[in-house]
Design a protein around this motif. Structure first.
Motif, mmCIF file in Angstrom:
data_model
loop_
_atom_site.group_PDB
_atom_site.id
_atom_site.type_symbol
_atom_site.label_atom_id
_atom_site.label_comp_id
_atom_site.label_asym_id
_atom_site.label_seq_id
_atom_site.Cartn_x
_atom_site.Cartn_y
_atom_site.Cartn_z
ATOM 1 N N PHE A 96 0.819 -1.220 0.000
ATOM 2 C CA PHE A 96 0.000 0.000 0.000
ATOM 3 C C PHE A 96 0.852 1.270 0.000
ATOM 4 C CE2 PHE A 96 -2.929 -3.098 2.009
ATOM 5 C CZ PHE A 96 -3.972 -3.003 1.093
ATOM 6 N N GLY A 97 2.045 1.203 0.548
ATOM 7 C CA GLY A 97 2.877 2.387 0.671
ATOM 8 C C GLY A 97 4.240 2.197 0.050
ATOM 9 N N ILE A 98 4.831 3.305 -0.390
ATOM 10 C CA ILE A 98 6.163 3.266 -1.001
ATOM 11 C C ILE A 98 7.006 4.419 -0.457
ATOM 12 C CG2 ILE A 98 5.381 2.162 -3.139
ATOM 13 C CD1 ILE A 98 5.504 4.951 -4.475
ATOM 14 N N GLU A 99 8.299 4.284 -0.626
ATOM 15 C CA GLU A 99 9.277 5.339 -0.346
ATOM 16 C C GLU A 99 9.178 5.900 1.073
ATOM 17 O OE1 GLU A 99 9.294 8.272 -3.534
ATOM 18 O OE2 GLU A 99 8.799 6.709 -5.002
ATOM 19 N N PRO A 100 9.229 5.059 2.102
ATOM 20 C CA PRO A 100 9.186 5.571 3.475
ATOM 21 C C PRO A 100 10.447 6.382 3.801
ATOM 22 C CG PRO A 100 9.787 3.255 3.468
ATOM 23 C CD PRO A 100 9.412 3.594 2.054
ATOM 24 N N LEU A 101 10.249 7.482 4.485
ATOM 25 C CA LEU A 101 11.364 8.343 4.871
ATOM 26 C C LEU A 101 11.212 8.742 6.335
ATOM 27 C CD1 LEU A 101 11.367 10.761 1.785
ATOM 28 C CD2 LEU A 101 13.064 8.978 2.258
ATOM 29 N N GLY A 102 12.259 8.543 7.118
ATOM 30 C CA GLY A 102 12.251 9.034 8.488
ATOM 31 C C GLY A 102 12.341 10.542 8.490
ATOM 32 N N VAL A 103 11.451 11.196 9.213
ATOM 33 C CA VAL A 103 11.375 12.660 9.206
ATOM 34 C C VAL A 103 11.896 13.258 10.510
ATOM 35 C CG1 VAL A 103 9.828 14.659 9.029
ATOM 36 C CG2 VAL A 103 9.427 12.622 7.629
ATOM 37 N N MET A 104 11.473 12.688 11.642
ATOM 38 C CA MET A 104 11.781 13.302 12.932
ATOM 39 C C MET A 104 11.426 12.320 14.036
ATOM 40 S SD MET A 104 8.522 15.905 12.998
ATOM 41 C CE MET A 104 6.850 15.246 13.059
ATOM 42 N N TYR A 105 11.745 12.679 15.255
ATOM 43 C CA TYR A 105 11.303 11.889 16.401
ATOM 44 C C TYR A 105 11.105 12.799 17.595
ATOM 45 C CZ TYR A 105 16.110 12.113 18.197
ATOM 46 O OH TYR A 105 17.328 12.558 18.660
ATOM 47 N N ASN A 106 10.289 12.361 18.493
ATOM 48 C CA ASN A 106 10.274 12.913 19.845
ATOM 49 C C ASN A 106 10.140 11.713 20.768
ATOM 50 O OD1 ASN A 106 7.524 12.292 19.694
ATOM 51 N ND2 ASN A 106 6.822 14.391 19.976
ATOM 52 N N ASP A 107 9.523 11.863 21.904
ATOM 53 C CA ASP A 107 9.348 10.698 22.763
ATOM 54 C C ASP A 107 8.018 10.789 23.479
ATOM 55 O OD1 ASP A 107 9.984 12.783 24.478
ATOM 56 O OD2 ASP A 107 11.410 11.638 25.663
ATOM 57 N N PHE A 108 7.613 9.663 24.030
ATOM 58 C CA PHE A 108 6.422 9.606 24.865
ATOM 59 C C PHE A 108 6.814 9.869 26.315
ATOM 60 C CE2 PHE A 108 5.308 6.737 21.311
ATOM 61 C CZ PHE A 108 4.112 7.303 20.915
ATOM 62 N N VAL A 109 5.867 10.375 27.065
ATOM 63 C CA VAL A 109 6.069 10.577 28.498
ATOM 64 C C VAL A 109 4.799 10.139 29.224
ATOM 65 C CG1 VAL A 109 7.700 12.486 28.208
ATOM 66 C CG2 VAL A 109 5.246 12.984 28.390
ATOM 67 N N LEU A 110 4.950 9.781 30.489
ATOM 68 C CA LEU A 110 3.796 9.537 31.348
ATOM 69 C C LEU A 110 3.514 10.788 32.147
ATOM 70 C CD1 LEU A 110 4.275 5.930 32.831
ATOM 71 C CD2 LEU A 110 2.397 6.721 31.374
ATOM 72 N N VAL A 222 7.234 9.504 6.860
ATOM 73 C CA VAL A 222 6.302 9.899 5.811
ATOM 74 C C VAL A 222 6.355 8.825 4.734
ATOM 75 C CG1 VAL A 222 8.026 11.342 4.615
ATOM 76 C CG2 VAL A 222 5.593 11.750 4.255
ATOM 77 N N ILE A 223 5.183 8.416 4.238
ATOM 78 C CA ILE A 223 5.069 7.316 3.280
ATOM 79 C C ILE A 223 4.092 7.722 2.180
ATOM 80 C CG2 ILE A 223 4.572 4.856 3.000
ATOM 81 C CD1 ILE A 223 4.780 4.596 6.076
ATOM 82 N N LEU A 224 4.463 7.473 0.936
ATOM 83 C CA LEU A 224 3.587 7.768 -0.194
ATOM 84 C C LEU A 224 2.640 6.603 -0.442
ATOM 85 C CD1 LEU A 224 6.106 9.204 -2.830
ATOM 86 C CD2 LEU A 224 5.096 10.348 -0.852
ATOM 87 N N VAL A 225 1.441 6.917 -0.901
ATOM 88 C CA VAL A 225 0.504 5.881 -1.339
ATOM 89 C C VAL A 225 0.998 5.307 -2.662
ATOM 90 C CG1 VAL A 225 -1.836 5.496 -2.212
ATOM 91 C CG2 VAL A 225 -1.476 6.810 -0.125
ATOM 92 N N ASN A 226 0.955 4.003 -2.780
ATOM 93 C CA ASN A 226 1.450 3.308 -3.967
ATOM 94 C C ASN A 226 0.523 3.568 -5.161
ATOM 95 O OD1 ASN A 226 2.493 1.572 -5.864
ATOM 96 N ND2 ASN A 226 2.594 -0.191 -4.485
ATOM 97 N N PRO A 227 1.018 4.234 -6.207
ATOM 98 C CA PRO A 227 0.148 4.521 -7.358
ATOM 99 C C PRO A 227 -0.234 3.272 -8.144
ATOM 100 C CG PRO A 227 2.421 5.144 -7.837
ATOM 101 C CD PRO A 227 2.373 4.770 -6.378
ATOM 102 N N VAL A 228 0.472 2.162 -7.950
ATOM 103 C CA VAL A 228 0.066 0.908 -8.588
ATOM 104 C C VAL A 228 -1.264 0.448 -8.011
ATOM 105 C CG1 VAL A 228 0.680 -1.519 -8.928
ATOM 106 C CG2 VAL A 228 2.447 0.256 -9.080
ATOM 107 N N VAL A 246 12.269 16.232 4.256
ATOM 108 C CA VAL A 246 13.535 15.622 4.656
ATOM 109 C C VAL A 246 14.740 16.372 4.081
ATOM 110 C CG1 VAL A 246 12.467 13.360 4.907
ATOM 111 C CG2 VAL A 246 13.559 13.958 2.742
ATOM 112 N N SER A 247 14.499 17.463 3.361
ATOM 113 C CA SER A 247 15.590 18.280 2.839
ATOM 114 C C SER A 247 16.214 19.087 3.972
ATOM 115 C CB SER A 247 15.063 19.231 1.762
ATOM 116 O OG SER A 247 14.248 20.233 2.346
ATOM 117 N N SER A 248 17.339 19.701 3.694
ATOM 118 C CA SER A 248 17.983 20.526 4.720
ATOM 119 C C SER A 248 17.074 21.673 5.147
ATOM 120 C CB SER A 248 19.311 21.075 4.194
ATOM 121 O OG SER A 248 19.119 21.807 2.993
#
Length: 270
Positions: A96-110, A222-228, A246-248
């Protein structure tokens, strides 16, 4: 001498239809992303900057990760940004998805009531903190909405050997902002992403009781929807937006986002 006069109204009508047609064809993409990016204010911040470099209209649908991925499976959006690695892997693995790219992170807290009756602030790990809440039968608000936060919470409970079943365990069925408000009103504990917590904490009768456990890391892709699968997907413009994030330039904008001087998200693509 006869003068030939062209009808003015049909000419103007044709011009108007051409203008309207051009407006209708203006480029746009549908972007499903999590409530945490919306509630924190990051999304508006990002899109305001993107509007300076692109004419593409980004139509945002802010929902939990599970719903965002289902919308993408159905072809209702062009790309997603979510934070549930195992669910994302299945989504991509099923085509269903293509070209996954890591963008950022944070964290969970209680977070929890200011008196911290369960003494979670004394715990060394998130597993120990959840155990203290359960054993003392304190109220705990789960989002219960198949979001990335809900998926993470269930994973954390499973480290105790079973899903929670104590009387104080309640489900809001709502987004992070509503769940935090519910926890505040009921004097309950809850798991939240740090970004939403920092954005809303001044309006809540809650305190941060546990953080920095490695299990609480919260990456966004971020993940693109597969056009196929969905030929109508605007993959060209979706890819341009994803690549910008994901660019500078995009990563720099994410890194500069602050609330009261505090960093909410850490760029991870560079």
């Amino acid at each position: 001498m006869k003068h030939i006069r062209l009808p003015l109204i049909p000419t103007l009508l044709a011009m108007a239809l051409t203008f309207v047609s051009g407006m209708a064809m203006a480029d746009s993409i549908r972007f499903a992303t999590t409530t945490s990016t919306y509630n924190s204010g990051l999304l508006d911040y990002l899109l305001n900057h993107y509007a300076n470099v692109s004419q593409t209209e980004v139509q945002v649908i802010s929902v939990g990760t599970g719903k965002a991925l289902r919308m993408a499976e159905n072809g209702d959006v062009d790309l997603v940004m979510t934070h549930a690695p195992s669910a994302e892997a299945r989504f991509i693995g099923q085509g269903f998805g293509i070209e996954p790219l890591g963008v950022m992170y944070n964290d969970f807290v209680l977070v929890g009531p200011k008196d911290d009756a369960a003494q979670v602030s004394l715990a060394q790990t998130v597993t120990e903190g959840l155990s203290l809440i359960m054993l003392s039968n304190q109220r705990f608000i789960s989002r219960g909405d198949d979001s990335g936060t809900h998926k993470k919470e269930l994973q954390l409970w499973q480290h105790l050997g079973a899903l929670p079943s104590f009387a104080g365990y309640l489900e809001s069925g709502r987004g992070m902002g509503h769940s935090l408000q519910m926890a505040s009103e009921l004097g309950a504990y809850t798991l939240t992403d740090r970004g939403t917590w920092l954005a809303l904490k001044d309006k809540l009768a809650l305190r941060l009781v546990l953080e920095t456990d490695p299990r609480l890391l919260n990456p966004y892709q971020v993940i693109l929807v597969n056009p196929v699968r969905h030929q109508h997907a605007n993959v060209k413009s979706a890819r341009e937006f994803a690549q910008w994030m994901v660019s500078s330039e995009g990563q720099g904008i994410i890194g500069k986002f602050r609330i009261n001087g505090e960093v909410l998200f850490v760029p991870s693509a560079l």
